[in-house]
Write a protein that holds these residues in place. Structure first.
Motif, short mmCIF file in Angstrom:
data_model
loop_
_atom_site.label_atom_id
_atom_site.label_comp_id
_atom_site.label_asym_id
_atom_site.label_seq_id
_atom_site.Cartn_x
_atom_site.Cartn_y
_atom_site.Cartn_z
N GLY A 462 0.81 -1.21 0.00
CA GLY A 462 0.00 0.00 0.00
C GLY A 462 0.84 1.26 0.00
N ILE A 463 0.18 2.41 -0.27
CA ILE A 463 0.91 3.67 -0.39
C ILE A 463 1.09 4.36 0.96
CG2 ILE A 463 -1.10 5.14 -0.84
CD1 ILE A 463 0.62 6.50 -3.04
N GLY A 484 -4.58 1.68 -1.38
CA GLY A 484 -4.23 3.07 -1.16
C GLY A 484 -3.85 3.33 0.29
N VAL A 485 -4.72 4.03 1.03
CA VAL A 485 -4.47 4.39 2.42
C VAL A 485 -5.13 3.35 3.32
CG1 VAL A 485 -4.80 6.15 4.18
CG2 VAL A 485 -4.37 6.83 1.81
N ILE A 486 -4.37 2.85 4.30
CA ILE A 486 -4.88 1.85 5.24
C ILE A 486 -4.82 2.44 6.64
CG2 ILE A 486 -4.57 -0.46 6.18
CD1 ILE A 486 -3.20 -1.25 3.60
N LEU A 500 -7.00 10.82 -4.61
CA LEU A 500 -6.45 9.46 -4.54
C LEU A 500 -7.01 8.65 -5.69
CD1 LEU A 500 -6.09 7.25 -1.36
CD2 LEU A 500 -6.99 6.28 -3.47
N TYR A 501 -6.14 7.94 -6.42
CA TYR A 501 -6.62 7.18 -7.56
C TYR A 501 -5.64 6.06 -7.91
CZ TYR A 501 -3.23 10.11 -10.10
OH TYR A 501 -2.08 10.75 -10.51
N GLY A 502 -6.13 5.09 -8.69
CA GLY A 502 -5.28 4.06 -9.27
C GLY A 502 -5.07 2.82 -8.44
N ALA A 503 -5.73 2.67 -7.28
CA ALA A 503 -5.49 1.51 -6.44
C ALA A 503 -6.13 0.25 -7.04
CB ALA A 503 -6.03 1.75 -5.03
N MET A 504 -5.37 -0.85 -7.08
CA MET A 504 -5.93 -2.11 -7.53
C MET A 504 -6.78 -2.76 -6.46
SD MET A 504 -2.89 -3.82 -9.84
CE MET A 504 -1.63 -3.69 -8.57
N GLY A 505 -6.69 -2.28 -5.23
CA GLY A 505 -7.58 -2.70 -4.15
C GLY A 505 -8.50 -1.54 -3.82
N HIS A 524 -11.08 7.95 -6.79
CA HIS A 524 -11.59 7.51 -8.08
C HIS A 524 -10.63 6.53 -8.76
CE1 HIS A 524 -8.89 10.38 -10.30
NE2 HIS A 524 -8.99 11.03 -9.16
N HIS A 525 -11.16 5.79 -9.72
CA HIS A 525 -10.42 4.85 -10.55
C HIS A 525 -9.64 3.84 -9.70
CE1 HIS A 525 -11.19 8.15 -13.44
NE2 HIS A 525 -11.31 7.14 -14.31
N CYS A 526 -10.31 3.34 -8.66
CA CYS A 526 -9.79 2.25 -7.85
C CYS A 526 -10.70 1.04 -8.04
CB CYS A 526 -9.74 2.63 -6.36
SG CYS A 526 -8.77 4.13 -6.01
#
Length: 687
Positions: A462-463, A484-486, A500-505, A524-526
């Protein structure tokens, strides 16, 4: 116990046998009988030879003598245009090395037979003479010609090429000097130190690859103590395969950088101790005398052996593909805060690639000398954000100037510090390298990150992870690749005005017992916008979530997903649906009010809730998701209140009262916009 000296055993081994006979009585006083037996076993090896089965002449899939031209690339050596090019063989894939070692070289050999198997392989594929190579050491490089190969010794018999070509750090390596050096070495050079000169004919392709396999094996796979291990198991499966996988996982940045450093440090320590162990073993005399010096050497040898065994077990755990991830998690889950700086001062850290006068004036005006600052403000300059964060103590600030920074490691923030970009987020980019590492780990009591753009490349973690304390993320851009953010249990996140965008989870993943406040963000776009974990069978409170004026759009799944355990009322509702003959999932509107559930070894089924607490006359698409979230959470609270206390005790909740069951997860949900999410605005997954 009596150990008879075997015929043909070298004097050193006979001495060790006598050492073991004399030491068993002594060892009982130290409770080291088993340790001593291992020590002795380390010094004796079976003399059985495992013969390779004769294959056809083609012992490798690499290259072919029947095809004209080489299939290998070439490397141009720098620094001396007169030097010939060499074959490029260091870019082989994992599968290529794995197949060669397993099928053609090692097969099912024991550790004590590795050198014999390697020599037999070389005898089949290596050209015995007629090829040139670069003899490379730490101090010089010289062109030599191979005239013969000593296969059993893994060495080549060489002579200097004509004309004489040598490159060194100084001018001391003349022709006469190199000839004298070769004479001292009896003109035999280890194959590991040779790089085959490039030849377009293809005749020496297999020779170049064979030398590469020998070099790689003894540099990256073989350990000096391997030959002295017990030979009860297949050496390839036990040692070669896990070490080869670890090597390529490190190359592909799939292992945390800290764990890689730990592994290299352990390996260095083990090699140093083993050298000392060999020295001690060699000092044991071959006589039968029970001298005090010899007894001291025995004790020292046992102590060294015990330390080596301890380090080797640690190495094996890290080499294990499954267990090394446990090591990585433990390393970063227990970050320790430094506290206040010992001198009592607070330093402002400036990160910039280059310092120009105009930038420095702006920094002094805007950040370094405001009215509240004194004249004794201390400043440190860095060119790397990771170095700046690592240099911080409690209460200090890091100011990052515009630029594109590449970080190879984890930004571990264990103290209450502020990480601030000076300018617009798109102008201050921090890019993460290293697949095995997290990007940012926060455990500080009050961490603040603002005006930055965090970018992941080829990541598997994660990021941003908030483990403990409170982290404020404001005016940031997060370009994710995995989760993304956990927000972990007992941690708190305040995220404002961020993209925030682009997470595969999930873009934001919220654990039980955490607190998450999302204000004016775009997610978006997760795969999923926000994932909320509300596990009732854990010893944690439900998370506390505030969502105000967020734009959650263009996600592959739902805008918000709630994961919670299946309750008896869910099963009852599902049974009622089946009794009515409704076998299809029930949906409302565009399907966003659907509550999705799944249970182990059962088909996925959709359960709808009959409770509708909010029924506005006219609801727009923008506010629809907020009503759905509130309805579902109120319905969940109602179902929880109906659960018998016995069931709650079985799930691990010791005190089941109405106050616990009536807690509302979402503190405030208002003004959020849900648009163009693939499965709708809100869904619930039942466990």
């Amino acid at each position: 116990m009596h150990l008879e000296a075997a015929k043909g055993v070298p004097p050193l081994h006979q001495a060790l046998q006598r050492f073991s006979q004399r030491s068993f009585k002594w060892a009982k006083n130290y409770n080291t009988v088993s340790l001593l037996s291992k020590y002795v076993a380390w010094n004796f090896h079976g003399d059985f030879k495992h013969m390779l089965h004769e294959d056809d002449d083609s012992c490798s899939d690499y290259g072919s003598r029947d095809k004209p031209g080489t299939a290998l690339g070439r490397i141009v050596l720098d620094g001396n245009v007169l030097f010939p090019d060499i074959f490029r063989t260091d870019h082989l894939l994992f599968y290529e090395r794995f197949k060669t070692y397993q099928d053609y070289i090692l097969a099912d050999c024991k550790a004590s037979e590795v050198k014999e198997f390697m020599a037999e392989y070389l005898e089949k594929v290596l050209e015995p003479s007629g090829w040139q190579a670069v003899w490379r050491t730490n101090v010089f490089e010289v062109i030599v010609e191979v005239v013969d190969v000593e296969y059993s010794a893994l060495k080549a018999v060489v002579q200097l090429s004509e004309p004489f070509l040598c490159k060194s750090q100084d001018s001391t390596f003349t022709l006469e000097c190199m000839q004298e050096l070769l004479e001292l070495k009896e003109r035999q050079i280890p194959l590991q130190e040779l790089w085959v000169v490039y030849d377009e004919s293809g005749e020496f392709d297999q020779t170049a690859l064979a030398v590469e396999h020998v070099r790689f094996f003894y540099q990256c796979i073989w350990r000096t103590w391997d030959e002295e291990e017990e030979d009860d198991f297949d050496y390839f499966v036990r040692c070669v395969e896990p070490r080869l996988k670890l090597h390529y996982d490190i190359l592909e940045h799939r292992v945390p950088s800290g764990l890689v450093a730990d592994y290299q440090n352990l390996l260095s320590q083990c090699e140093e101790l083993y050298r000392k162990f060999l020295d001690v073993r060699n000092t044991i005399s071959s006589s039968d005398s029970d001298s005090e010096v010899e007894n001291v050497s025995m004790v020292e040898g046992l102590k060294l052996y015990e330390k080596i065994e301890h380090l080797r077990q640690k190495l094996k755990l890290i080499e294990n593909p499954l267990l090394r991830y446990v090591f990585g998690y433990q390393k970063y889950s227990g970050l320790q805060a430094k506290g206040l700086r010992p001198t009592g001062t607070k330093i402002t850290h400036i990160v910039c690639l280059t310092v120009v006068a105009s930038l420095l004036r702006s920094l002094i005006r805007d950040k370094l000398c405001p009215e509240s600052c004194g004249e004794d403000l201390e400043i440190q300059f860095h060119n790397d954000p990771l170095a700046a964060v690592n240099a911080c103590y409690e209460g200090e600030k890091v100011i990052i100037c515009p630029g594109h920074y590449v970080v190879d490691g984890v930004l571990c923030i264990a103290d209450s510090i502020e990480l601030e970009g000076y300018g617009l987020p798109d102008d201050i980019v921090i890019e993460k390298r290293g697949k095995g590492d997290n990007f940012v780990d926060c455990t500080g009591a009050n961490v603040r990150i603002s005006s930055l753009k965090l970018v992941q490349r080829d990541a598997v973690k994660g990021i941003l992870n908030v483990y403990r304390g409170k982290t404020t993320l404001e005016n940031c851009v997060l370009q994710c690749e995995t989760t993304g953010v956990i927000i972990r249990t007992s941690a708190e996140l305040l995220m404002k005005n961020s993209d925030l965008y682009g997470a595969m989870g999930a873009g934001v993943e919220i654990y039980p017992g955490s607190t998450c406040t999302l204000l004016d963000n775009s997610i978006h776009h997760c795969r999923e916008g926000i994932l909320v974990k509300n596990f009732l069978d854990g010893h944690y409170d439900i998370p506390k979530i505030t969502m105000v004026n967020n734009m959650i759009h263009n996600n592959e799944g739902y805008g918000v997903v709630l994961v919670r355990p299946t309750m008896p009322s869910d099963v009852k509702d599902a049974s009622a649906e089946r009794m009515k003959g409704n076998t299809q999932p029930t949906q409302a509107g565009d399907g966003t009010a659907c509550v999705e559930g799944f249970r182990q070894e059962q088909l996925t089924e959709c359960v709808t809730d009959e409770l509708e607490f909010y029924e506005p006359a006219e609801t727009s698409e923008q506010t629809e998701g907020s009503y759905e979230i509130a309805n579902e959470l109120r319905a969940t609270s109602a179902k929880k209140s109906q659960m018998p206390k016995k069931r709650l005790n079985e799930l691990g909740i010791t005190k089941a009262d109405d106050n616990l069951m009536s807690q509302e997860m979402f503190v405030s949900v208002a003004g959020n916009q849900f648009k163009w999410n693939g499965k709708g605005s809100f869904g619930t997954f039942l466990l």
